[in-house]
Scaffold this motif. Structure first.
Motif, PDB file in Angstrom:
ATOM      1  N   LEU A  70      -6.466 -10.558 -14.883  1.00 28.90           N
ATOM      2  CA  LEU A  70      -5.492  -9.158 -14.732  1.00 28.90           C
ATOM      3  C   LEU A  70      -6.297  -8.512 -13.846  1.00 28.90           C
ATOM      4  CD1 LEU A  70      -4.168  -8.796 -18.287  1.00 28.90           C
ATOM      5  CD2 LEU A  70      -3.089 -10.049 -16.539  1.00 28.90           C
ATOM      6  N   LEU A  71      -6.195  -8.722 -12.641  1.00 26.47           N
ATOM      7  CA  LEU A  71      -6.652  -8.066 -11.605  1.00 26.47           C
ATOM      8  C   LEU A  71      -5.717  -7.979 -10.305  1.00 26.47           C
ATOM      9  CD1 LEU A  71      -9.371  -6.731 -10.182  1.00 26.47           C
ATOM     10  CD2 LEU A  71      -9.865  -9.052  -9.351  1.00 26.47           C
ATOM     11  N   LEU A  72      -5.701  -6.835 -10.041  1.00 33.00           N
ATOM     12  CA  LEU A  72      -4.500  -6.127  -8.998  1.00 33.00           C
ATOM     13  C   LEU A  72      -5.056  -5.328  -7.999  1.00 33.00           C
ATOM     14  CD1 LEU A  72      -1.352  -6.050  -8.496  1.00 33.00           C
ATOM     15  CD2 LEU A  72      -1.338  -3.897  -9.608  1.00 33.00           C
ATOM     16  N   ALA A  73      -4.753  -5.700  -6.541  1.00 33.10           N
ATOM     17  CA  ALA A  73      -5.149  -4.865  -5.426  1.00 33.10           C
ATOM     18  C   ALA A  73      -3.947  -3.897  -5.458  1.00 33.10           C
ATOM     19  CB  ALA A  73      -5.260  -5.721  -4.183  1.00 33.10           C
ATOM     20  N   LYS A  74      -4.653  -2.692  -5.968  1.00 35.90           N
ATOM     21  CA  LYS A  74      -3.705  -1.594  -6.384  1.00 35.90           C
ATOM     22  C   LYS A  74      -3.350  -0.590  -5.182  1.00 35.90           C
ATOM     23  CE  LYS A  74      -1.295   1.359  -9.040  1.00 35.90           C
ATOM     24  NZ  LYS A  74       0.034   1.269  -9.400  1.00 35.90           N
ATOM     25  N   GLU A  75      -4.427  -0.214  -4.400  1.00 39.15           N
ATOM     26  CA  GLU A  75      -4.439   0.881  -3.466  1.00 39.15           C
ATOM     27  C   GLU A  75      -5.163   0.487  -2.200  1.00 39.15           C
ATOM     28  OE1 GLU A  75      -6.204   5.189  -3.508  1.00 39.15           O
ATOM     29  OE2 GLU A  75      -4.539   4.897  -5.104  1.00 39.15           O
ATOM     30  N   VAL A  76      -4.602   0.762  -1.128  1.00 38.11           N
ATOM     31  CA  VAL A  76      -5.427   0.602   0.072  1.00 38.11           C
ATOM     32  C   VAL A  76      -5.046   1.555   1.209  1.00 38.11           C
ATOM     33  CG1 VAL A  76      -5.767  -0.847   2.130  1.00 38.11           C
ATOM     34  CG2 VAL A  76      -5.388  -2.004   0.083  1.00 38.11           C
ATOM     35  N   THR A  77      -6.183   2.096   1.598  1.00 41.04           N
ATOM     36  CA  THR A  77      -6.093   3.359   2.593  1.00 41.04           C
ATOM     37  C   THR A  77      -6.226   2.796   3.860  1.00 41.04           C
ATOM     38  OG1 THR A  77      -6.901   4.890   0.944  1.00 41.04           O
ATOM     39  CG2 THR A  77      -6.944   5.669   3.156  1.00 41.04           C
ATOM     40  N   ILE A  78      -5.565   2.727   4.858  1.00 39.25           N
ATOM     41  CA  ILE A  78      -5.517   2.390   6.117  1.00 39.25           C
ATOM     42  C   ILE A  78      -5.560   3.571   7.159  1.00 39.25           C
ATOM     43  CG2 ILE A  78      -4.255   0.174   5.626  1.00 39.25           C
ATOM     44  CD1 ILE A  78      -1.904   1.159   6.981  1.00 39.25           C
ATOM     45  N   ASP A  79      -6.151   3.156   8.272  1.00 40.13           N
ATOM     46  CA  ASP A  79      -6.422   4.166   9.618  1.00 40.13           C
ATOM     47  C   ASP A  79      -5.965   3.211  10.874  1.00 40.13           C
ATOM     48  OD1 ASP A  79      -6.980   5.733  11.323  1.00 40.13           O
ATOM     49  OD2 ASP A  79      -8.942   6.260  10.713  1.00 40.13           O
ATOM     50  N   THR A  80      -4.934   3.573  11.123  1.00 37.41           N
ATOM     51  CA  THR A  80      -4.641   2.690  12.462  1.00 37.41           C
ATOM     52  C   THR A  80      -4.882   3.352  13.559  1.00 37.41           C
ATOM     53  OG1 THR A  80      -2.227   3.673  12.740  1.00 37.41           O
ATOM     54  CG2 THR A  80      -2.483   1.703  11.117  1.00 37.41           C
ATOM     55  N   GLY A  81      -5.289   4.599  13.556  1.00 32.39           N
ATOM     56  CA  GLY A  81      -5.792   5.270  14.721  1.00 32.39           C
ATOM     57  C   GLY A  81      -4.695   5.998  15.294  1.00 32.39           C
ATOM     58  N   THR A  82      -3.733   6.034  14.959  1.00 26.99           N
ATOM     59  CA  THR A  82      -2.534   6.614  15.769  1.00 26.99           C
ATOM     60  C   THR A  82      -1.898   8.019  15.034  1.00 26.99           C
ATOM     61  OG1 THR A  82      -0.795   5.171  14.406  1.00 26.99           O
ATOM     62  CG2 THR A  82      -1.792   4.393  16.767  1.00 26.99           C
ATOM     63  N   ASP A  83      -2.001   8.042  13.824  1.00 24.70           N
ATOM     64  CA  ASP A  83      -1.822   9.093  13.031  1.00 24.70           C
ATOM     65  C   ASP A  83      -3.007   9.203  11.611  1.00 24.70           C
ATOM     66  OD1 ASP A  83      -1.180   6.816  11.241  1.00 24.70           O
ATOM     67  OD2 ASP A  83       0.862   7.178  11.577  1.00 24.70           O
ATOM     68  N   SER A  84      -2.636  10.136  10.828  1.00 24.30           N
ATOM     69  CA  SER A  84      -3.673  10.364   9.669  1.00 24.30           C
ATOM     70  C   SER A  84      -3.791   9.187   8.977  1.00 24.30           C
ATOM     71  CB  SER A  84      -3.033  11.601   8.956  1.00 24.30           C
ATOM     72  OG  SER A  84      -1.902  11.363   8.323  1.00 24.30           O
ATOM     73  N   GLU A  85      -4.807   9.087   8.118  1.00 25.51           N
ATOM     74  CA  GLU A  85      -4.745   8.023   7.073  1.00 25.51           C
ATOM     75  C   GLU A  85      -3.642   7.757   6.259  1.00 25.51           C
ATOM     76  OE1 GLU A  85      -8.423   8.309   4.893  1.00 25.51           O
ATOM     77  OE2 GLU A  85      -9.657   7.905   6.851  1.00 25.51           O
ATOM     78  N   ARG A  86      -3.321   6.683   5.843  1.00 26.26           N
ATOM     79  CA  ARG A  86      -2.199   6.228   5.045  1.00 26.26           C
ATOM     80  C   ARG A  86      -2.511   5.637   3.677  1.00 26.26           C
ATOM     81  NH1 ARG A  86       3.371   6.089   5.711  1.00 26.26           N
ATOM     82  NH2 ARG A  86       2.987   6.529   7.951  1.00 26.26           N
ATOM     83  N   VAL A  87      -2.116   5.970   2.432  1.00 24.41           N
ATOM     84  CA  VAL A  87      -2.376   5.432   1.281  1.00 24.41           C
ATOM     85  C   VAL A  87      -1.242   4.510   0.961  1.00 24.41           C
ATOM     86  CG1 VAL A  87      -3.087   5.673  -0.942  1.00 24.41           C
ATOM     87  CG2 VAL A  87      -3.838   7.161   0.857  1.00 24.41           C
ATOM     88  N   LEU A  88      -1.485   3.500   0.673  1.00 15.96           N
ATOM     89  CA  LEU A  88      -0.598   2.444   0.231  1.00 15.96           C
ATOM     90  C   LEU A  88      -0.806   1.894  -1.069  1.00 15.96           C
ATOM     91  CD1 LEU A  88      -0.753  -0.076   3.348  1.00 15.96           C
ATOM     92  CD2 LEU A  88       0.618   1.745   3.069  1.00 15.96           C
ATOM     93  N   THR A  89       0.390   1.791  -1.768  1.00 16.04           N
ATOM     94  CA  THR A  89       0.080   1.666  -3.405  1.00 16.04           C
ATOM     95  C   THR A  89       0.960   0.395  -3.768  1.00 16.04           C
ATOM     96  OG1 THR A  89       1.624   3.445  -4.063  1.00 16.04           O
ATOM     97  CG2 THR A  89      -0.691   3.963  -3.979  1.00 16.04           C
ATOM     98  N   ASN A  90       0.564   0.076  -4.782  1.00 19.21           N
ATOM     99  CA  ASN A  90       1.387  -1.253  -5.371  1.00 19.21           C
ATOM    100  C   ASN A  90       1.577  -1.147  -7.071  1.00 19.21           C
ATOM    101  OD1 ASN A  90       2.736  -3.665  -5.931  1.00 19.21           O
ATOM    102  ND2 ASN A  90       0.717  -4.750  -5.636  1.00 19.21           N
TER     103      ASN A  90
END
Length: 317
Positions: free
Chosen positions: A278-298
């Motif tokens: 029971l291990l889940l990749a829950k949240e990733v913060t990404i920075d594509t360099g084109t806008d502000s950081e984006r937080v992706l959740t699952n």
């Protein structure tokens, strides 16, 4: 059922003979099936029926058919979580391999995305263990993947997992920094261990925070500072709170060893607590360099996860 396949020979595969290459792809097929391959002439190289057992060259395209082909059943319910100009984020179900294995070629995450989405040339940017579910990033095509794979550390600025662990931690927050490595004497070769002073290993660092406590389990947030093999699983086991369902790091790895000897009992299955860890990749913060950081959740939990949380009084977060 007869199933059709296509492969492109990579530079690393070049120089192999045709049937050696195919045997490596499908090591579990029996001799009768391989003889049918030869007798029926079902293998084509660049559109021409193969003769004999030719040496393969980089860039050649193989097409072939396998009768009575089957794959291990897996959860194929991937979900699109987000898309940008060049990158998509998807949910990978627990137990679904990210790419082809010796037992799964059709039903892998990347194959499913290519068949069922608008991106038939999607490429993985990173991987998750087979039994770990959660967020995976892919490039929409090979060119996008080539641009972003070398820049993963800049792209994925924060990675957070959720884990359901055995026991009730005495701490609210905890950090573990140590070296991780394998041990030659370990009966489980892939098992990672916290290294002693005289052992070699790679530096690892995880931040933990207890989110909720249940009857005899807890829900823990795990933030990766480094990304070593089995890092979260090995760290939590070292802290005395292995992940529920973990065949390698809970119960001393006894389930894993018994499975190798085909000696698993109903009691062993029950002691694991879940069919997958029971291990889940829950949240990733990404920075594509084109806008502000984006937080992706699952928030996609497997049925075994839901069932155990309900039984133990833990919330679905």
């Amino acid at each position: 059922m007869t199933t059709s396949f296509n492969d492109t020979i990579t530079p690393s595969d070049a120089g192999q003979r045709l049937y050696g290459f195919l045997r490596a792809r499908f090591p579990y097929l029996n001799q009768q099936t391989w003889q049918a391959f030869v007798d029926e002439g079902v293998v084509c190289v660049d559109g021409v029926q193969a003769e004999g057992d030719p040496v393969l060259e980089a860039g050649q395209r193989l097409s072939y058919r396998i009768g009575d082909y089957f794959e291990s059943p897996v959860d194929t319910g991937w979900k699109l979580l987000w898309q940008g100009e060049e990158i998509i984020a998807v949910h990978k179900p627990h137990g679904l391999p990210v790419s082809r294995t010796t037992r799964n070629i059709i039903n892998t995450l990347v194959a499913l995305v290519r068949r069922e989405s608008d991106w038939p040339d999607a490429h993985l940017l990173h991987r998750l263990d087979l039994e770990t579910g959660g967020i995976v990033l892919l490039g929409k095509d090979k060119a996008a993947a080539s641009r972003w794979q070398p820049r993963l550390k800049q792209l994925m600025v924060r990675k957070v997992y959720h884990a359901v662990v055995w026991g009730l931690p005495s701490w609210e927050q905890q950090e573990l920094e140590c070296r991780l490595g394998t041990r030659e004497a370990s009966p489980i070769r892939c098992q990672m261990h916290v290294c002693g002073d005289d052992e070699k290993g790679k530096q690892s660092h995880t931040k933990f925070r207890v989110l909720a406590r249940g009857d005899d389990c807890a829900l823990v947030e795990c933030e990766l500072v480094t990304g070593r093999k089995h890092q979260i699983r090995a760290h939590l086991a070292h802290l005395g709170h292995p992940i529920v369902g973990d065949k390698i790091y809970s119960n001393g790895g006894s389930y894993y060893l018994k499975r190798l000897d085909d000696a698993v009992t109903d009691a062993d299955e029950l002691a694991l607590g879940a069919p997958h860890h029971l291990l889940l990749a829950k949240e990733v913060t990404i920075d594509t360099g084109t806008d502000s950081e984006r937080v992706l959740t699952n928030s996609h939990h497997s049925e075994p996860w839901r069932q155990l949380c309900q039984e133990k009084g833990l919330p679905l977060l």
